[in-house]
Enzyme design. Structure first.
Site, PDB file in Angstrom:
ATOM      1  CB  CYS A  67      -0.994  -0.025   1.148  1.00  0.00           C
ATOM      2  SG  CYS A  67      -2.360   1.160   0.929  1.00  0.00           S
ATOM      3  CG  HIS A  91      -4.020  -3.589   2.370  1.00  0.00           C
ATOM      4  ND1 HIS A  91      -3.143  -3.191   3.359  1.00  0.00           N
ATOM      5  CD2 HIS A  91      -4.592  -2.447   1.898  1.00  0.00           C
ATOM      6  CE1 HIS A  91      -3.176  -1.879   3.483  1.00  0.00           C
ATOM      7  NE2 HIS A  91      -4.048  -1.399   2.607  1.00  0.00           N
ATOM      8  CD  GLU A 148      -2.191  -6.378   4.759  1.00  0.00           C
ATOM      9  OE1 GLU A 148      -2.391  -5.197   5.096  1.00  0.00           O
ATOM     10  OE2 GLU A 148      -1.649  -6.693   3.665  1.00  0.00           O
TER      11      GLU A 148
END
Length: 217
Positions: A88, A198, A200
């Site tokens: 990001c 992202h 994650e």
């Protein structure tokens, strides 16, 4: 989607005050990495991989990074061919400059280019989107073309400016996504990889992507 298991490699999540380091830690641990959150120079240098998260304004992230000597850590690792991955705003600060609300801030300049406002009717770009993965991408290996990734951002790089004319150097692999108009969604450039989205927060697809990175360490 069947998730392959990554070897147990040591990864440091750089703690410089910006980015959800706990989410990154959990996602990396989930795919089998040994994870430590720290800004300690020696530990960050010794790890097999360094993950640089980032949430918030470009200028604030750059200030926090420099206060933590993160710019020095990233530069020294890359000079030695040691893997670094940005996520990001952790990707955006790798470019030459960022412009937010008319204010220009110098980035790390690992890649030339400008991070500017998204050129779309709806901003921020928040939610799931597909990408157009670069041909031969190792980052997206094994992932279907229609896999979706989670984005949350109002700024992006719309033009890739780095030209590689040396036939002995591999050209960076640049992956694109579209929100309004195309923007850079991921880059693979030697030891330096990065994603605008992202991983994650991207479910099984993000987990496989992190596994792919760890497998290169």
């Amino acid at each position: 989607m069947e998730l392959t298991t990554a070897p147990r490699k040591k990864v440091v999540v750089l703690d410089y005050g910006f980015g959800n380091v706990r989410s990154a830690e959990r996602a990396l641990a989930h795919v089998g990495a040994e994870v430590e959150i720290t800004r300690d120079y020696d530990r960050a240098m010794a790890a097999e991989g360094l993950l640089v998260p980032g949430v918030g304004a470009f200028a604030a992230c750059m200030r926090g990074l420099k206060e933590a000597r993160g710019d020095w850590i990233i530069g020294r690792r890359l000079a030695g061919g040691r893997p670094v991955m940005g996520i990001c705003v952790g990707m955006q600060i790798l470019f030459g400059r960022g412009i937010e609300h008319g204010v220009e801030t110098e980035g790390l300049d690992e890649w030339p280019g400008t991070v500017g406002p998204l050129k779309a009717d709806v901003v921020p770009h928040m939610g799931w989107n597909t990408v157009d993965a670069a041909e031969g991408s190792a980052l997206f290996a094994g992932l279907p073309a229609d896999a979706r990734y989670y984005f949350v951002h109002s700024y992006a790089v719309h033009d890739w400016e780095l030209e590689t004319s040396n036939p002995h150097m591999a050209a960076p692999k640049v992956t694109w996504a579209t929100h309004g108009r195309p923007f850079v969604a991921a880059v693979e450039n030697g030891p330096l990889w990065a994603t605008q989205f992202h991983p994650e927060k991207s479910g099984d697809a993000g987990a496989q992507l992190l596994t792919n990175w760890i497998n290169t360490l």
